[in-house]
Every structure is written in C-alpha cells, then in structure tokens.
Scaffold this motif. Structure first.
Motif, PDB file in Angstrom:
ATOM      1  N   ARG A  58      -2.879  -8.107  -1.876  1.00 14.59           N
ATOM      2  CA  ARG A  58      -2.843  -7.431  -0.780  1.00 14.59           C
ATOM      3  C   ARG A  58      -1.968  -6.434  -0.044  1.00 14.59           C
ATOM      4  NH1 ARG A  58      -1.831 -12.550   2.615  1.00 14.59           N
ATOM      5  NH2 ARG A  58      -0.487 -11.881   3.450  1.00 14.59           N
ATOM      6  N   SER A  59      -1.132  -5.409  -1.096  1.00  9.18           N
ATOM      7  CA  SER A  59      -0.578  -4.526  -1.230  1.00  9.18           C
ATOM      8  C   SER A  59      -1.709  -3.081  -0.600  1.00  9.18           C
ATOM      9  CB  SER A  59      -0.017  -3.664  -1.590  1.00  9.18           C
ATOM     10  OG  SER A  59      -0.348  -3.704  -3.476  1.00  9.18           O
ATOM     11  N   ALA A  60      -3.072  -3.487  -0.827  1.00  5.90           N
ATOM     12  CA  ALA A  60      -4.330  -2.551  -1.415  1.00  5.90           C
ATOM     13  C   ALA A  60      -3.895  -2.083   0.170  1.00  5.90           C
ATOM     14  CB  ALA A  60      -5.732  -3.174  -1.412  1.00  5.90           C
ATOM     15  N   THR A  61      -4.666  -0.647   0.290  1.00  5.72           N
ATOM     16  CA  THR A  61      -4.987  -0.289   1.868  1.00  5.72           C
ATOM     17  C   THR A  61      -6.369   0.834   2.302  1.00  5.72           C
ATOM     18  OG1 THR A  61      -3.845   2.181   0.921  1.00  5.72           O
ATOM     19  CG2 THR A  61      -2.317   1.070   1.945  1.00  5.72           C
ATOM     20  N   LEU A  63      -9.186   0.027   1.811  1.00  7.79           N
ATOM     21  CA  LEU A  63     -10.063  -1.064   2.595  1.00  7.79           C
ATOM     22  C   LEU A  63     -12.064  -0.437   1.866  1.00  7.79           C
ATOM     23  CD1 LEU A  63     -10.008  -2.430   6.100  1.00  7.79           C
ATOM     24  CD2 LEU A  63      -8.951  -2.922   3.694  1.00  7.79           C
ATOM     25  N   ALA A 185      -3.287  -2.196  11.004  1.00 13.29           N
ATOM     26  CA  ALA A 185      -2.728  -2.714  10.044  1.00 13.29           C
ATOM     27  C   ALA A 185      -2.740  -1.581   8.958  1.00 13.29           C
ATOM     28  CB  ALA A 185      -3.772  -3.848   9.555  1.00 13.29           C
ATOM     29  N   GLU A 186      -2.146  -1.781   7.473  1.00 17.43           N
ATOM     30  CA  GLU A 186      -1.456  -0.652   7.044  1.00 17.43           C
ATOM     31  C   GLU A 186      -1.692  -1.331   5.198  1.00 17.43           C
ATOM     32  OE1 GLU A 186       1.986   1.683   7.571  1.00 17.43           O
ATOM     33  OE2 GLU A 186       1.247   2.304   8.945  1.00 17.43           O
ATOM     34  N   SER A 187      -1.885  -2.607   5.153  1.00 21.65           N
ATOM     35  CA  SER A 187      -2.541  -3.567   4.320  1.00 21.65           C
ATOM     36  C   SER A 187      -3.070  -4.182   4.552  1.00 21.65           C
ATOM     37  CB  SER A 187      -1.365  -3.761   3.877  1.00 21.65           C
ATOM     38  OG  SER A 187      -0.657  -4.665   4.596  1.00 21.65           O
ATOM     39  N   ILE A 188      -4.215  -5.337   3.454  1.00 23.34           N
ATOM     40  CA  ILE A 188      -4.780  -6.133   3.466  1.00 23.34           C
ATOM     41  C   ILE A 188      -4.303  -7.019   4.088  1.00 23.34           C
ATOM     42  CG2 ILE A 188      -6.209  -7.222   1.573  1.00 23.34           C
ATOM     43  CD1 ILE A 188      -7.649  -4.460   1.621  1.00 23.34           C
ATOM     44  N   GLY A 189      -3.355  -7.586   3.855  1.00 21.36           N
ATOM     45  CA  GLY A 189      -2.631  -8.364   4.531  1.00 21.36           C
ATOM     46  C   GLY A 189      -2.083  -8.664   5.752  1.00 21.36           C
ATOM     47  N   GLN A 190      -1.962  -7.567   6.194  1.00 21.20           N
ATOM     48  CA  GLN A 190      -1.354  -7.170   7.934  1.00 21.20           C
ATOM     49  C   GLN A 190      -3.170  -7.190   8.628  1.00 21.20           C
ATOM     50  OE1 GLN A 190       0.120  -3.506   8.116  1.00 21.20           O
ATOM     51  NE2 GLN A 190       2.396  -4.019   7.921  1.00 21.20           N
ATOM     52  N   THR A 191      -4.170  -6.672   7.536  1.00 22.15           N
ATOM     53  CA  THR A 191      -5.739  -7.209   7.923  1.00 22.15           C
ATOM     54  C   THR A 191      -5.878  -8.025   8.107  1.00 22.15           C
ATOM     55  OG1 THR A 191      -5.945  -4.987   7.070  1.00 22.15           O
ATOM     56  CG2 THR A 191      -7.824  -6.525   7.754  1.00 22.15           C
TER      57      THR A 191
END
Length: 242
Positions: A58-61, A63, A185-191
């Motif tokens: 989830r913290s990955a940016t 993509l 979005a700046e992370s997988i979670g936000q995306t």
C-alpha cells in the motif's frame, strides 16, 4: 394577471410550435443505452486494475514499475475516454430532446413554467444552479404533458423524476470525490480508494441512465398521446383569462 405568480411568461418574440418528440426520444434512448455499456466497460476495466493494485504494498508509489499495471491502466484510461465522448454526445442530444419537450409543453400549458425556455440548456452548465434547475424544468414539462381530467384517472406522479435526479446528483458528487483522490494519489492505498469511488460513481451512473431511459420513454409517450388529442388535448382543463 396574478402579480405573485412565479411562472415565467412566454416571450412575445418566441412562439412555441407543437412538434413530434418521438424521433429525438428514440435517439436519446439509444445513446443512453450506449452510456450504460461504456459504464459497464469502465467498471470492468477499473475492477481489472483494482484487482492488481490491491495485491501490491500500500505504500508503493511507482505504479509503472509493477508488471501489468501499465497495460491495465491503458485499458482503464481508454474506457474513460470512450465514456467522455459518449457522455458529451448523449448530453447534446438529450438537451435537444428536452428543448423539444419544453416547446411542446408551452403549447400544452402556456405560461405555467417556472423557468424560461433558455434555461432548458443553460441550467445544466451553470454551477450551483445545475443542482436543482434541470429537475424543476423537467417537473414543469411533466406536469404540462401528463393527462388530466376524466379521460386520465391515473395521473403519473413525480417519483421517477426524483429517483433519476437523486441518482444523478449522487453519481456526480461521488465522481468528483473519486476523481480528486485518484488524480492526486501518492500511494497504492490512495489510488485504490480513488479507483473504488470512481467505480461506485460508474455504478450510480448506470442506475441513473436506466432511470433516464425510462424517463425519456415515458415523457415522449405522454407528449405523443397528448399531441394526438390536439395542442391542449381533449382531456385538458379549459383555459380561462382572468
């Protein structure tokens, strides 16, 4: 003349003419069906991307560094582009259909509309005003078009319009929120959060489009039947000048 009336008088420079709404009604319904198809495609491609993203940290940016993401994003963006093109085309034809109905409604019930004819199109484009003017205009058209009197014991109410407008507003607000989250979005979670909201808005849009098809078909039929009985309809209440 009643000075307290909220109805917009017909412009003396404009004379409403009764014309068939059937052709535009059919075209609008068909385009709304294509909107439903593109919404379903968008939900499918969004789910395809979401399924891949939820398995990533989830913290990955970055993509683009993950295998398969770029390909799935391409299909999702393509479906979004197709949606936008069909939304625009459908919106133009829908407003043309609504103008036709507004003119006919002026023939059926002159001087009973609360908004002038020009608002039929502009009401969709002006911020804040577009939150309630289109519904109000549609209600006035509906009331002018539906049968009255002893020839029509079952007069349809406003439930369909209220459901359609409620789903339109809900889908619009969710789409704005989802688009804002997804684009920033700046992370997988936000995306994923943004993508989920956009998919929800697509689902609400499917509901809205289904209701819109029903609304278009119903209003078109009401006006067609009323036009067969003459501009004022054989079941209309006599118009009196006071």
């Amino acid at each position: 003349m009643n000075s307290n009336s909220t109805h917009a008088p017909a412009s003396p420079a404009y004379l409403a003419v009764l014309r068939s709404p059937v052709g535009l009604g059919v075209a609008t319904s068909l385009l709304l069906f294509t909107v439903i198809v593109t919404d379903i495609l968008s939900i499918a491609s969004g789910g395809y991307l979401y399924d891949l993203l939820r398995g990533m940290p989830r913290s990955a940016t970055a993509l683009g560094t993950f295998p398969g993401v770029e390909n799935r994003q391409f299909y999702y963006d393509l479906s979004g582009l197709l949606q936008s093109l069909l939304y625009l085309s459908t919106g133009i034809v829908y407003v043309c259909w609504l103008y036709r109905l507004r003119d006919n409604a002026e023939v059926f019930a002159p001087g009973t509309h609360r908004r002038g004819r020009s608002w039929t199109g502009w009401s969709w484009l002006i911020p804040v005003v577009n939150l309630w003017f289109p519904r109000r205009i549609t209600l006035d058209i509906w009331d002018a078009s539906r049968p009255v009197g002893p020839y029509a014991p079952n007069r349809p109410g406003h439930g369909l319009i209220n459901l359609w407008w409620g789903s339109w507003l809900a889908g619009g607000f969710v789409a704005l929120a989802g688009g804002a989250v997804y684009d920033t979005a700046e992370s997988i979670g936000q995306t994923n959060v943004g993508l989920g909201l956009v998919m929800l808005s697509d689902l609400l849009d499917v509901v809205c489009a289904v209701l819109a098809v029903r609304l278009v078909r119903t209003l078109t039929h009401m006006q067609h039947v009323k036009a067969l009985n003459g501009p004022t309809g054989r079941d209309a209440k006599p118009h009196s000048q006071e």
